[in-house]
Design a protein around this motif. Structure first.
Motif, PDB file in Angstrom:
ATOM      1  N   THR A  34      -7.786  30.099 -35.294  1.00 37.08           N
ATOM      2  CA  THR A  34      -7.292  29.879 -33.926  1.00 37.08           C
ATOM      3  C   THR A  34      -5.817  29.496 -33.908  1.00 37.08           C
ATOM      4  OG1 THR A  34      -8.021  27.563 -33.961  1.00 37.08           O
ATOM      5  CG2 THR A  34      -9.577  29.202 -33.094  1.00 37.08           C
ATOM      6  N   THR A  94     -13.901  30.915 -20.580  1.00 33.23           N
ATOM      7  CA  THR A  94     -13.367  29.603 -20.936  1.00 33.23           C
ATOM      8  C   THR A  94     -11.853  29.626 -20.847  1.00 33.23           C
ATOM      9  OG1 THR A  94     -13.377  27.881 -22.653  1.00 33.23           O
ATOM     10  CG2 THR A  94     -13.199  30.153 -23.405  1.00 33.23           C
ATOM     11  N   ASN A 140      -1.872  25.708 -31.396  1.00 31.24           N
ATOM     12  CA  ASN A 140      -3.328  25.790 -31.389  1.00 31.24           C
ATOM     13  C   ASN A 140      -3.799  25.647 -29.955  1.00 31.24           C
ATOM     14  OD1 ASN A 140      -5.982  26.001 -32.362  1.00 31.24           O
ATOM     15  ND2 ASN A 140      -5.520  24.705 -34.148  1.00 31.24           N
ATOM     16  N   GLU A 161     -15.031  32.929 -31.275  1.00 30.90           N
ATOM     17  CA  GLU A 161     -14.964  32.813 -29.816  1.00 30.90           C
ATOM     18  C   GLU A 161     -13.608  33.283 -29.300  1.00 30.90           C
ATOM     19  OE1 GLU A 161     -16.099  32.066 -25.899  1.00 30.90           O
ATOM     20  OE2 GLU A 161     -17.268  32.299 -27.735  1.00 30.90           O
ATOM     21  N   ASN A 184      -8.802  22.919 -26.772  1.00 28.92           N
ATOM     22  CA  ASN A 184     -10.227  22.858 -27.076  1.00 28.92           C
ATOM     23  C   ASN A 184     -10.424  22.859 -28.592  1.00 28.92           C
ATOM     24  OD1 ASN A 184     -12.977  23.133 -27.340  1.00 28.92           O
ATOM     25  ND2 ASN A 184     -13.124  25.079 -26.242  1.00 28.92           N
ATOM     26  N   LYS A 185     -10.662  21.691 -29.170  1.00 35.11           N
ATOM     27  CA  LYS A 185     -10.759  21.559 -30.617  1.00 35.11           C
ATOM     28  C   LYS A 185     -12.020  22.184 -31.195  1.00 35.11           C
ATOM     29  CE  LYS A 185      -6.917  19.409 -30.809  1.00 35.11           C
ATOM     30  NZ  LYS A 185      -5.726  20.163 -31.263  1.00 35.11           N
ATOM     31  N   SER A 186     -12.997  22.464 -30.336  1.00 36.45           N
ATOM     32  CA  SER A 186     -14.233  23.083 -30.813  1.00 36.45           C
ATOM     33  C   SER A 186     -14.155  24.607 -30.837  1.00 36.45           C
ATOM     34  CB  SER A 186     -15.413  22.644 -29.941  1.00 36.45           C
ATOM     35  OG  SER A 186     -15.255  23.131 -28.614  1.00 36.45           O
ATOM     36  N   LEU A 187     -13.028  25.153 -30.342  1.00 36.83           N
ATOM     37  CA  LEU A 187     -12.871  26.608 -30.300  1.00 36.83           C
ATOM     38  C   LEU A 187     -12.845  27.185 -31.711  1.00 36.83           C
ATOM     39  CD1 LEU A 187     -12.263  29.084 -28.383  1.00 36.83           C
ATOM     40  CD2 LEU A 187      -9.846  28.681 -28.922  1.00 36.83           C
ATOM     41  N   GLN A 188     -13.676  28.178 -31.956  1.00 36.55           N
ATOM     42  CA  GLN A 188     -13.736  28.842 -33.255  1.00 36.55           C
ATOM     43  C   GLN A 188     -13.088  30.226 -33.174  1.00 36.55           C
ATOM     44  OE1 GLN A 188     -15.089  27.266 -36.088  1.00 36.55           O
ATOM     45  NE2 GLN A 188     -15.033  25.530 -34.642  1.00 36.55           N
TER      46      GLN A 188
END
Length: 423
Positions: free
Chosen positions: A53, A111, A89, A99, A92-96
């Motif tokens: 990301t 999103t 970056n 996605e 949203n730190k959960s973004l993979q």
């Protein structure tokens, strides 16, 4: 300079500054270009080491720094060129990665992809300019210590570039020069978006000059800073020209950044020809892209066309829009015809003949803007960004399969809103 505004004039000037300030873009991944709606953005096109990301972009700047943070570049001017790496970056730190890949193919995303600047690592700084020099035997020579420092930083910066070239299928550099009122962060975000959709090929470099002054006279302050930065941009381009690992250079300039770019390039072309060189071969600039150029067309004719500017490049592409409100205001402020609002009827027979004889200049009339201001369309409009992407990735000619533009008169082409969308 003293300004005294009254009544409606004052209100209009304030509104003008608001419109011109709209060069700034929102800190989110730009809309998915039309080109990826039917032919998806594929992981296999992305270098394996870059399938994440985050993105790291090289930057060069002569902005001053704020003392409040470690490295925070502001609108003040620096007498030295700094260079480094900016890491972008998403909030949203959960973004993979999977996605992000999925959302990169969606016309309507599920999103928000809001950027954040994670880190700015300044890796070096050139000597202060003007450089100290001496007169030796009727010749001017820069002090030896200055030359040694300069050579060291040129080598360091080119080493950073070359390391990135190793991970790219194309050995190209994409250099972005932003416009009026753009902050350092905004310039990084804009090129980050474009580079992501350029399949993360080549080496992205942001050249950030001291824009984004504050106050009623901000436009004029930025305009002067655009002149201040010319020498530093020349130094930056010279070191790229000397790097044998770079095969092609693609320059994207926006708004007032087009004045910075063309003024600098004009001087370098004259310099190269005066030394017996061939700028098309020596400079290796495959594409010069002028997006919404905030340039006086009269000056373009006398300073660029008269100097035989065009043959120095592979292609020159100019994106224009009659609906660009920001350039409409700039045109009113300067009482001149803006190059970024140029229409077919504005080009006389002699100018048509010059464009035709050069053969590598294309003026693209873009579709109706997707927003009120209509100045950042080169990345906010999915049709326009698609054309820019195919131009750089495939060096495709206008009217080709990759760039199905519609021919108008002379060097003008039109680009529809459904450009590159199959029905």
């Amino acid at each position: 300079m003293y300004f005294h505004f009254r009544g409606k004039s004052s209100v209009f000037i304030c509104f003008s500054v608001f419109l011109l300030s709209a060069c700034s873009s929102r800190p989110e991944l730009m809309p998915t270009p039309n080109v990826y709606i039917n032919a998806p953005y594929s992981e296999s096109d992305i270098p394996e080491t870059l399938r994440k990301t985050s993105m790291e972009l090289i930057y060069v700047t002569d902005r001053g720094t704020s003392p409040k943070k470690h490295v925070k570049y502001d609108a003040s001017r620096s007498a030295s060129i700094a260079y480094g790496v900016a890491k972008v970056n998403f909030e949203n730190k959960s973004l993979q990665w999977d996605e992000l890949l999925k959302q990169s193919n969606q016309k309507k995303r599920s999103t928000d992809l809001i950027y954040e600047l994670e880190e700015v690592d300044e890796l070096g700084r050139f000597p202060l300019s003007p450089y100290s020099f001496k007169r030796i035997d009727d010749k001017l020579q820069i002090d030896k210590a200055i030359l040694e420092q300069k050579s060291y930083h040129e080598t360091q910066l080119n080493n950073i570039i070359n390391k990135r070239l190793e991970n790219s299928e194309t050995k190209d550099v994409v250099l972005f020069i932003h416009g009026f009122n753009n902050t350092f962060d905004e310039a990084i975000f804009t090129l980050g978006s474009l580079w992501h959709f350029l399949k993360r090929q080549g080496v992205p470099i942001v050249y950030s000059w001291p824009a984004a002054a504050e106050g009623l006279t901000a436009y004029f302050a930025d305009k002067e800073s655009g002149q201040f930065t010319i020498f530093h941009l020349k130094e930056t381009l010279r070191l790229l020209f000397k790097n044998p690992e770079i095969e092609n250079i693609h320059i994207i300039a926006h708004s007032r950044g087009t004045d910075v770019a063309t003024t600098t390039l004009r001087e370098l072309i004259i310099e190269n020809r005066a030394s017996g060189g061939n700028p098309r071969k020596d400079l290796r600039i495959e594409n010069l892209i002028l997006a919404a150029p905030d340039l006086d067309f009269g000056i373009i004719k006398q300073r660029l066309m008269a100097e035989q500017f065009g043959p120095a490049f592979g292609r020159i592409t100019i994106y224009t829009s009659q609906e660009d409100s920001a350039l409409g205001i700039s045109q009113w402020l300067t009482n001149s015809l803006s190059f970024g609002r140029l229409n077919i009827k504005d080009v006389d027979k002699n100018e048509q003949n010059i464009f035709n004889s050069v053969g590598n200049v294309s003026l693209i009339k873009v579709p109706t803007s997707v927003n009120f201001i209509g100045h950042d369309y080169f990345h906010s409009n999915p049709a326009v960004s698609s054309d820019l992407i195919n131009l750089i990735l495939y060096n495709a000619a206008p009217g080709s399969k990759e760039r199905p533009l519609k021919k108008l008169e002379n060097n003008f082409w039109s680009l529809d809103s459904d450009y590159l969308i199959e029905h």
